[in-house]
Design a protein around this motif. Sequence first.
Motif, PDB file in Angstrom:
ATOM      1  N   THR A  23       0.856  -1.179   0.000  1.00 22.67           N
ATOM      2  CA  THR A  23       0.000   0.000   0.000  1.00 22.67           C
ATOM      3  C   THR A  23       0.896   1.233   0.000  1.00 22.67           C
ATOM      4  O   THR A  23       2.095   1.128   0.300  1.00 22.67           O
ATOM      5  CB  THR A  23      -0.876   0.030   1.265  1.00 22.67           C
ATOM      6  OG1 THR A  23      -0.006   0.111   2.404  1.00 22.67           O
ATOM      7  CG2 THR A  23      -1.764  -1.203   1.374  1.00 22.67           C
ATOM      8  N   ALA A  60       4.372  -1.452  -4.330  1.00 14.63           N
ATOM      9  CA  ALA A  60       3.023  -1.203  -3.821  1.00 14.63           C
ATOM     10  C   ALA A  60       2.036  -0.881  -4.938  1.00 14.63           C
ATOM     11  O   ALA A  60       0.848  -1.151  -4.808  1.00 14.63           O
ATOM     12  CB  ALA A  60       3.046  -0.062  -2.806  1.00 14.63           C
ATOM     13  N   ARG A  64       1.495  -5.157  -6.622  1.00 13.41           N
ATOM     14  CA  ARG A  64       0.482  -5.436  -5.594  1.00 13.41           C
ATOM     15  C   ARG A  64      -0.389  -6.631  -5.961  1.00 13.41           C
ATOM     16  O   ARG A  64      -0.931  -6.714  -7.057  1.00 13.41           O
ATOM     17  CB  ARG A  64      -0.405  -4.204  -5.423  1.00 13.41           C
ATOM     18  CG  ARG A  64      -1.464  -4.390  -4.391  1.00 13.41           C
ATOM     19  CD  ARG A  64      -2.360  -3.154  -4.323  1.00 13.41           C
ATOM     20  NE  ARG A  64      -3.449  -3.397  -3.418  1.00 13.41           N
ATOM     21  CZ  ARG A  64      -3.561  -2.859  -2.225  1.00 13.41           C
ATOM     22  NH1 ARG A  64      -2.648  -2.030  -1.801  1.00 13.41           N
ATOM     23  NH2 ARG A  64      -4.575  -3.142  -1.457  1.00 13.41           N
TER      24      ARG A  64
END
Length: 194
Positions: A23, A60, A64
């Motif tokens: 994230t 991220a 991801r």
Amino acid sequence: MNQEISTHISTPVPHLALRLSPTPRGARLARLLAREQLRSWGLPLEPAELIVAELAANAATHGRVAGRDFRLMMYAVGDLLRIEVTDTRGDRLPEARRPAPDADGGRGLWLVDALAERWGTAPGPAPRKTVWAEVRVKAQEWPSSAVSSSVSGTEPESRAGRSGKGSTRVSSMTGEAGCGGLGMTAASEWPPQP
């Protein structure tokens, strides 16, 4: 008389290993913790902190996969600092392309290329890949505190179903040259060949 002599020479390698959620928060935390580790090792923050920030942001954003963390590892051998970011999108290899002049992003790998001595990718055990970069640092004697410090965080038993909550597992210790004794294999050849 046959005698088998075996000697194993182990050199402590200062290193940092982080497992972070893929994230923006996880990428930011990777940069902040890398900065603090560089400070504790007495190494300059630039350019390593910028490289960590770019590689973690890419993991991220582009690497991801829901429920799967990315890993940051930094370790120093001699006058080289190696930065490795591993994600679980081995099918998506990074490519430094020329972005459009008015593009909001797409310059991260150009920055890594400009700042690092060298960088590249290496396949990991499926489905992983590692993007790595190496930076020259001032050769020094590592203080004993740099190779024996330890920071621990939390590691979730399961990442499934954890929406929006980041997890971090931090390990700062020493081990054998190459991978810090973390049970990992090097992402590519290490140390670099002359």
